[in-house]
Scaffold this motif. Sequence first.
Motif, short mmCIF file in Angstrom:
data_model
loop_
_atom_site.label_atom_id
_atom_site.label_comp_id
_atom_site.label_asym_id
_atom_site.label_seq_id
_atom_site.Cartn_x
_atom_site.Cartn_y
_atom_site.Cartn_z
N LEU A 37 0.84 -1.20 0.00
CA LEU A 37 0.00 0.00 0.00
C LEU A 37 0.88 1.25 0.00
CD1 LEU A 37 -2.64 -1.06 2.70
CD2 LEU A 37 -2.88 -1.18 0.22
N ASP A 38 0.62 2.16 -0.94
CA ASP A 38 1.37 3.42 -1.04
C ASP A 38 0.41 4.57 -1.33
OD1 ASP A 38 4.16 2.49 -0.84
OD2 ASP A 38 3.72 1.45 -2.73
N LYS A 39 0.86 5.78 -1.06
CA LYS A 39 0.07 6.97 -1.40
C LYS A 39 0.05 7.15 -2.91
CE LYS A 39 0.35 10.73 0.99
NZ LYS A 39 0.84 11.95 1.70
N GLY A 40 -1.12 7.53 -3.44
CA GLY A 40 -1.23 7.79 -4.85
C GLY A 40 -0.85 9.23 -5.19
N ASP A 79 -9.23 4.19 -5.25
CA ASP A 79 -9.63 4.94 -4.06
C ASP A 79 -9.44 4.13 -2.79
OD1 ASP A 79 -10.36 7.21 -5.50
OD2 ASP A 79 -12.37 6.39 -5.91
N ASP A 80 -9.55 2.80 -2.89
CA ASP A 80 -9.38 1.95 -1.71
C ASP A 80 -8.94 0.57 -2.17
OD1 ASP A 80 -11.80 0.26 -2.20
OD2 ASP A 80 -12.84 2.15 -1.82
N LEU A 81 -8.65 -0.29 -1.19
CA LEU A 81 -8.10 -1.61 -1.49
C LEU A 81 -9.09 -2.50 -2.24
CD1 LEU A 81 -5.98 -3.81 -1.23
CD2 LEU A 81 -6.72 -4.19 1.13
N GLN A 112 2.54 7.18 7.68
CA GLN A 112 2.58 8.42 8.46
C GLN A 112 1.38 9.33 8.17
OE1 GLN A 112 6.39 9.93 7.26
NE2 GLN A 112 7.50 8.80 8.83
N ASP A 113 0.49 8.87 7.30
CA ASP A 113 -0.67 9.67 6.90
C ASP A 113 -1.93 9.17 7.62
OD1 ASP A 113 -3.00 10.59 5.14
OD2 ASP A 113 -1.30 11.58 4.15
N ASN A 114 -2.82 10.10 7.97
CA ASN A 114 -4.08 9.71 8.61
C ASN A 114 -4.95 8.84 7.72
OD1 ASN A 114 -3.59 11.15 11.02
ND2 ASN A 114 -4.28 13.07 10.08
N LEU A 115 -4.69 8.87 6.41
CA LEU A 115 -5.49 8.11 5.46
C LEU A 115 -5.31 6.60 5.64
CD1 LEU A 115 -7.34 8.20 2.93
CD2 LEU A 115 -5.23 8.24 1.54
N PHE A 116 -4.15 6.17 6.13
CA PHE A 116 -3.86 4.73 6.21
C PHE A 116 -4.86 3.98 7.07
CE2 PHE A 116 -1.81 1.41 8.83
CZ PHE A 116 -1.79 0.42 7.86
N ILE A 120 -7.18 0.76 5.72
CA ILE A 120 -7.08 -0.62 6.20
C ILE A 120 -8.33 -1.02 6.97
CG2 ILE A 120 -5.95 -0.14 8.41
CD1 ILE A 120 -5.03 -2.91 5.91
N SER A 121 -8.98 -0.08 7.64
CA SER A 121 -10.21 -0.40 8.38
C SER A 121 -11.35 -0.75 7.42
CB SER A 121 -10.62 0.78 9.27
OG SER A 121 -9.64 1.04 10.24
#
Length: 412
Positions: A37-40, A79-81, A112-116, A120-121
């Motif tokens: 998983l990486d930032k786009g 946008d998501d997994l 380190q981003d709040n998006l993670f 994952i949730s």
Amino acid sequence: MKRGLWAIGVLLFVLFLSGCGARSELEKQAFVVTIGLDKGEEEHQIEVTFQVANPQVNTTQGAEAQNEKPSDTFTITADDLLSAKELAQSSLSREMTFSHLQTIIVGEDLAQDNLFHRIISSAMIDPEMRREAIMMVSKEPAQEFINANRPTMETRPHKYYEFMEDSWRETGYVPISNLNIFFQRTDGELFLAAYATAQRDPKHGVDEDAFLAGEVPQKGGDPVQIIGSAVMHSGKMVGKLNGEETRIAQLLRYHNLIKTMTASFPDPNNEEYRITVIMNQKSHTRIKVNTDQSPLKIEVEVPVRVQINSNLSLVDYTTSKKKRDHLKKSIEKDMEKASDSLIDKLQEEFVGEPFVWYAHARKDFWTAKDYVDYNWGQKFKDAQVDISYDVTIINYGEQLRPPTLEKLDKED
């Protein structure tokens, strides 16, 4: 009566066979064993890297797949997994499944981003997502890490991570981290995730366990190094611990998952050399938490059993009680010093603890609300923490009486 029994038999027969209606042939499935998983590039988008195992490699059908790769790796931006999983079917002939998912690797930038945490949730809605999947954080983007990880001793990607996790239990350099533990500790507690990289930045003149991934002075071999841990607070990465700090963090837990570990300490009777020992815990760590006191007081005693593995100074410990006591106190002092340093770092930088000490404090409160109002993280920041080690040396090596330097000089 016979007709009734016959009807019941037919009904039961149909019920048992109906379970096969949703079956899917193995050869029609694509088994994802690793996800990255990486930032786009666009805001709120991610890049999902799938490593799909080739089921024919290293099996009885291997002769038919001699020229095939053990796995296929590709990256989807979505946008998501779960959206990425559906989009992957646009180029994949087989049905993708997470039923054999072993490892989730998160790039440090995304961790380190709040998006993670949201990503994952939301992915846990998929019933195929396994909560026991290993969770790792990579220094570089997860896509680069997965593509660079080509272990020479193990072609099967799912076995590689499985064997690595087994070795972590023997060394303690890496925490046992999975999705289940991660979700248990997203409410203010600290979670330690395995830290890895395929980038080399070797450090010299450092103790053998005070390394982070990439810093181990290694030549040749696999490009990947996994040592140390990524510290996560409320589902977000806030820092790192090296191998030594990760070991101590596991020793300070009530229930330590490390079986044994090898470490070295300065020889107190000849500081030019170091003594290598094998250690384990003879019983659970003893923890006392006093929430009635201000500031909060925590007392921890760690019982450790030690055996000498290498004595380069050749100091004769077997016949001198004074030297044995000196060695025992020296090891205890070094471990207490390292533990105090870790506690200071946690209190100053992270405002939390990964030792599950909060579980010992919760029993002092009548309701969950009382515990939440207590604000354990802030109380720990100002807590008085006393850590002691009870070291028992069970043997001093295979030789009953090691030769002394004077004796070796005469023989030479």
